[in-house]
Design an enzyme around this catalytic site. Sequence first.
Site, PDB file in Angstrom:
ATOM      1  N   CYS A  58       0.831  -1.205   0.000  1.00 48.55           N
ATOM      2  CA  CYS A  58       0.000   0.000   0.000  1.00 48.55           C
ATOM      3  C   CYS A  58       0.867   1.258   0.000  1.00 48.55           C
ATOM      4  O   CYS A  58       0.555   2.234  -0.689  1.00 48.55           O
ATOM      5  CB  CYS A  58      -0.930   0.015   1.208  1.00 48.55           C
ATOM      6  SG  CYS A  58      -2.123  -1.342   1.217  1.00 48.55           S
ATOM      7  N   ALA A  59       1.948   1.235   0.758  1.00 47.06           N
ATOM      8  CA  ALA A  59       2.862   2.384   0.808  1.00 47.06           C
ATOM      9  C   ALA A  59       3.500   2.606  -0.561  1.00 47.06           C
ATOM     10  O   ALA A  59       3.570   3.749  -1.044  1.00 47.06           O
ATOM     11  CB  ALA A  59       3.925   2.162   1.882  1.00 47.06           C
TER      12      ALA A  59
END
Length: 173
Positions: free
Chosen positions: A60-61
């Site tokens: 996600c990052a």
Amino acid sequence: MATTNLKGNLVNLTGTDVNVGDTAPVVTVVGKDLSEIQVGGEKGKAQVIVVVPSLDTAVCAAETRRFNEESSKNELVETTVVSMDLPFAMGRFCTTEGIENLTVASDFRNKDFANAYGVLIADGALAGVTARAIFVINASGVVTYKEICAEITEEPNYDAALAAISDATNVSC
């Protein structure tokens, strides 16, 4: 009912299935400063809604950093990353990662976004958070691209998403 996979295991999604050609539902989510942010609907400019389970994961990052970089290249699009993270955690993430070209928003209060866009994980280890997905919405508020990632632990098809963003922001005479 739509589905996705978590490490190869099938998980069900719940909520309204939004598809290409549909009018994007207008939903209020919460900004990192606890402000209300509206996504969807007609805004007079293209929107990209990047949906992730949590900014506190490597995938996600990485996805958020990539869309932050891409957002700096196109002023004709408004990009919002929606997750179930608390606003305070989102704020820390943005500060740490230098996220300045997009908006982060949380659906933690009512899960209105996840239900309106059909991306709420209904079962399995991540039940109650959002699946990984991308929606591109044109200036008229119509969904022109949708990807529900087949595997939650993998990044989306950036090439297809970026092409859809380009198409949605292409202004011809």
